[in-house]
Motif scaffolding. Structure first.
Motif, PDB file in Angstrom:
ATOM      1  N   ASP A  41       0.799  -1.230   0.000  1.00 38.19           N
ATOM      2  CA  ASP A  41       0.000   0.000   0.000  1.00 38.19           C
ATOM      3  C   ASP A  41       0.828   1.274   0.000  1.00 38.19           C
ATOM      4  N   ASP A  42       2.118   1.129   0.092  1.00 40.51           N
ATOM      5  CA  ASP A  42       2.963   2.330   0.135  1.00 40.51           C
ATOM      6  C   ASP A  42       4.142   2.213  -0.820  1.00 40.51           C
ATOM      7  N   ILE A  43       3.834   2.157  -2.081  1.00 41.95           N
ATOM      8  CA  ILE A  43       4.875   2.079  -3.102  1.00 41.95           C
ATOM      9  C   ILE A  43       4.844   3.380  -3.908  1.00 41.95           C
ATOM     10  N   VAL A  44       5.970   4.062  -3.933  1.00 43.63           N
ATOM     11  CA  VAL A  44       6.081   5.302  -4.706  1.00 43.63           C
ATOM     12  C   VAL A  44       7.140   5.113  -5.789  1.00 43.63           C
ATOM     13  N   GLN A  67      -2.109  -0.584  -6.107  1.00 44.42           N
ATOM     14  CA  GLN A  67      -2.048   0.693  -6.819  1.00 44.42           C
ATOM     15  C   GLN A  67      -0.843   1.475  -6.344  1.00 44.42           C
ATOM     16  N   VAL A  68       0.124   1.602  -7.226  1.00 41.81           N
ATOM     17  CA  VAL A  68       1.318   2.363  -6.860  1.00 41.81           C
ATOM     18  C   VAL A  68       1.071   3.844  -7.107  1.00 41.81           C
ATOM     19  N   GLN A  69       1.913   4.653  -6.497  1.00 46.43           N
ATOM     20  CA  GLN A  69       1.936   6.088  -6.771  1.00 46.43           C
ATOM     21  C   GLN A  69       3.064   6.306  -7.782  1.00 46.43           C
ATOM     22  N   VAL A  78      10.022   2.038  -0.976  1.00 49.03           N
ATOM     23  CA  VAL A  78       9.239   0.903  -0.467  1.00 49.03           C
ATOM     24  C   VAL A  78       9.479   0.725   1.027  1.00 49.03           C
ATOM     25  N   LYS A  79       8.556   0.014   1.638  1.00 53.89           N
ATOM     26  CA  LYS A  79       8.721  -0.368   3.041  1.00 53.89           C
ATOM     27  C   LYS A  79       9.043  -1.852   3.079  1.00 53.89           C
TER      28      LYS A  79
END
Lengths: 342, 342, 342, 342
Positions: free
Chosen positions: D170-173, D228-230, D248-249
């Protein structure tokens, strides 16, 4: 009546940029320019774009009579800067462009710069030079610490959001694109045209870049709790300019409103309409910064952009803006020329 | 009191450059900006680097009330320019940046531009806009014809030498290196970044470039006999700047003396010491031109260099310098900002 | 069976270019790479674009066992080169990329390089490495002297014309535009990206550039009388490429015919149709040179253009082409990849 | 024996890149080149860097006899591509470089490309062309859909991590820096050199870029849940190259291990040692991609980088790699030339 100023370290890019800006400033007179290794040379030999100006020749610092000087711009390397500034007469105002007085906590200075601070008494009097947020203190300061150029860019994109509690403080990513003049004029293999043009790469990734010290200090102070952003600078084949792309969790409309409100009266901070994207080209050579907000496709996430010129608004323009305040001159004097495009 | 000016064709690079320069000019007020295809848009939408300025929106030419205008800068394409200028009220002064009024002989105009001149009566009143050599006539002119940017560069490198009979008129070679903004803002495949960056090539070689018409006219007039130079322009991957490398037969010391003498009082023409080499970077964004002379290893031959910014001194800066004269303002007003380097 | 080669001075641009070209060459094996100051490092650390190749680590020259080497590419600085080459076993063939063996007359060497030649015996055996004009001698040579990159470009544009007596030998002007990689990888202020991008300037003007020694030697030998060209190199903000614009007095059609005839069977010299203009972009990264002729508007005058890649055809590609000949391999092996555009 | 291939849409950059790569490929013969608007011209007139090659002249598509063709590279715009491919004989293999067959769900195609898909039957047979992850299916495919160049870069940086469940989905930029050739050769104001050089800006920010369709499809399929990536692309003043900076985390060491393991046998995916930073310059013109991992200062966060050449590995190189598989040729044939640096 003109105020007399001196520029120490005038043979670097920020020194030359100060001369360029002051050349059309009606209230300042350049009384001395120092550059130890190039002392004795005319400024026009070191920077031919300034050769038509009537400037004093470069001298060593000890050749300057500071009694005749109202304000000194100190564009020396860090560590050197603090050693020199502590020797200046107390009545001379100082705008320091180095990193020496940016961090209020000496332990932080040692952590990021690898050596103890040698002028902690001066440090206690220094005002952090991000004009829009320290304006009143700067007006009365004797010593103002110019910010890092990357640090300024990131802060313009984040301070109002943190102040108003509009974003998640644990998930801030600053992906920054920087022009090469920020790396200075010292000859290094990795700064050659053949090495830098026609490509891009990151540097100081993973939390090692020194401007993080400023982000940590400022954002934590505003938030009233520790804030650690993620920060990755990249070198772009352009001479001037910084673009910060900042990923935050918050409501885009609220963020945009925060900027239009906070920056409404700022002469140099231009908030673009929601969704418009700034370019470093449109601030090149100028003291203006362009800030914008774009909502992400996922609600509750947004991207904030800030573009400015690292040598102008990020460094020498900021320094001049602060000097204007310190000398009681109109804040925008000498700084309103539009960007040079194309 | 401010003079009111209008800029016709404000959506091109020379139009934007005029706005940039006038933005810090204390004696001019921009009363109207025209751009037919972009009429209705704010200037800041077309040129975001100007968005912080308080400018009138773009309009069509027929929406402008010229009775309130003191001087028009006409930055329209050639042929269009003459059609528009002939409709302007007689009391409005005009600085034309197109090619329409540069050539005094209509036959020459037809030869180089491929169509008959439609305003030969106006042509007879037009003054050629190379300020330093037509200053007095410009002061009194109603219509001044801005020179070609390449033509200006070559003339700064040659006029004093021809005037004084110092060089062989039959063996003049002008090898010119030009930045890409001179080709304008119209989308063309050959002007794309991917086509132009990281390489160089000649264009208009062999005597086909239109600025030869100006060289022929001016050099022949000075010499009192036909003079035909050899001229090869090259496109360089830089946005601004022209460097002319001019090969002549003559005594280098005499040539250098001619320049230092002729240009001694010129505010914008900087003669470098013998042997120094100018760079376009050192005049970028400014109205200054750098001129130098280098002796060849063979006696009696020399190379003359001239560097200037095609959009500034080569076009819009020149136009403003002429407008200052025409309006009775100080000639250098708004034009003394140093170059932006790096 | 593969021939074993060594590259001395592999940490510079010409060394890396040799590795790049040889990487797809079926008949050569890289047995040793030297770089004194970077000895011990893998080549991929010095040039990351080569990191996927299976290459020997960098060593000092004295660590190389030359008994196992068939041919040495010597990419060392001049003066160093002659000192090293004289110590190599006599059965090792050598392609030298430095300036040390280009000039047959030791007095000329001293004149242009400022010190006496220390290996005049070797000099007497060296063959000048302009492949197309010394092909047979190169095939049998033990030592081949790679030409200057500018010198190669100018010669491709002039040799057939001088050989056939088609131009006035007293009025030859070579105006040359060169990419920055020709200046090497050593850190120097004037080679920084911030100093070089977005502008152009001449250097070594007036007859001081060392490649003039090669022009003088070769053109005079062909003509059978002294020939001194006028030569001005300019630095262009591009990494690779040289464009020579050569002004001559002669009949353009005859010049063009001379090229199409002389270069008809040359695998790498491409003569463009009369009037077409070459671009350095179209030879970037390749071993091809593009040559063209344009008639001037004045009869009896013409402009000749030659574009090539300074690191490939101007230096390392030429070296490999010569090595192929010396080792009895097909001349074009490893050299036929087209240019990388855009 | 050579396989005969045709390239449709050969007047664009990806078409020219295919010709460049195939020029040194021993197993393929270019039998036809199409370009509707430039039909009748030699390829060397449209791309002078290819003029020395013996190539068929450009023709219209209907002039090609596809019965003699083994494989077609279709470098046409999307929508056009599907219309053309459906008319090709069934025995002709097709590598499509457009976006037409990348998205398996016609609704997604309509969402991102704004019109219904007209060849959904063909779509069902198409294989997504990310070679390393669809290799076996590609070998047997008749129709392979080349990936978006940005989409390829992001996937190389993320697929192994998602497959192995190593990062927070959920936290991919993905902050991406792209060269300008990816925008194609059609003349547009915003792609002019004067508009693009010396600066940077984002485009398609906030989740509007079409390559998101590929990210969504592929990452969701791997994860077995919607991902859904940013994604924010930026235009960099360089002709070739993409650098993805991916936030990424996850545990950096585990991520790095996943890459070294997954890509161990990949001929073109080079995993750098932990902490090293790739540059687009080091893959320019080559089919190699450089991937790296850097731990963030905060545990549990990391930055992944991937650099590749958008025209080569991101498009035409990928297409050739897939064609090699489809024709039973060695996968790396014609693709092993190192990058061109500098």
């Amino acid at each position: 009546m003109s105020h007399k100023i001196a520029i120490l370290g005038a043979s670097g890019y920020t020194g030359a940029e100060l001369v360029r800006l002051i050349a059309t400033h009606p209230g300042l007179e350049i009384a001395a320019l120092s550059a130890d290794r190039k002392a004795g040379q005319p400024m026009g030999a070191v920077f031919p774009h300034l050769r038509h100006l009537d400037l004093p020749d470069l001298v060593t610092i000890d050749q300057i009579d500071f009694d005749t000087i109202d304000l000194v711009f100190c564009a020396l390397p860090h560590a050197t800067s603090q050693a020199v500034i502590r020797t200046l007469p107390a009545n001379v105002k100082v705008v320091d462009l180095s990193a020496d007085f940016r961090l209020r906590d000496p332990a932080e200075y040692q952590k990021w710069y690898g050596k103890p601070h040698d002028a902690t008494d001066l440090q206690e009097t220094a005002i952090y030079g991000l004009t829009e947020f320290y304006r009143d203190a700067i007006r009365d300061a004797r010593l103002v610490a110019g910010t890092g150029c990357n640090a300024a860019t990131g802060q313009y994109a984040l301070r109002p959001l943190i102040e108003r509690g509009l974003i998640d403080l644990d998930d801030i990513v600053i992906d920054l694109k920087a022009g090469v003049s920020g790396a200075g004029r010292s000859p290094k293999e990795n700064l050659l045209h053949a090495e830098l043009s026609e490509g891009t790469h990151a540097y100081g990734a993973g939390g090692t870049h020194r401007h993080l010290g400023e982000f940590d200090q400022e954002f934590s102070a505003i938030a009233g709790r520790p804030v650690q952003v993620q920060f990755t600078p990249h070198l772009i084949p352009m001479n001037r300019g910084i673009l910060a792309t900042v990923y935050v969790k918050g409501d885009a409309a609220a963020l945009h409103a925060a900027f239009t409100d906070s920056y409404a009266d700022e002469p140099f901070l231009v908030v673009l309409p929601m969704g418009e994207l700034p370019s470093t080209r449109h601030v090149r050579g100028s003291n203006y910064a362009h800030i914008s907000v774009v909502p992400d496709r996922r609600a509750g996430r947004a991207i904030v952009f800030c573009a400015l010129d690292n040598l102008a608004k990020g460094s020498s323009g900021q320094a001049l803006q602060n000097a204007n305040l310190m000398l009681g001159l109109p804040e925008t004097e000498g700084l309103t020329a539009p960007a040079v495009f194309p």
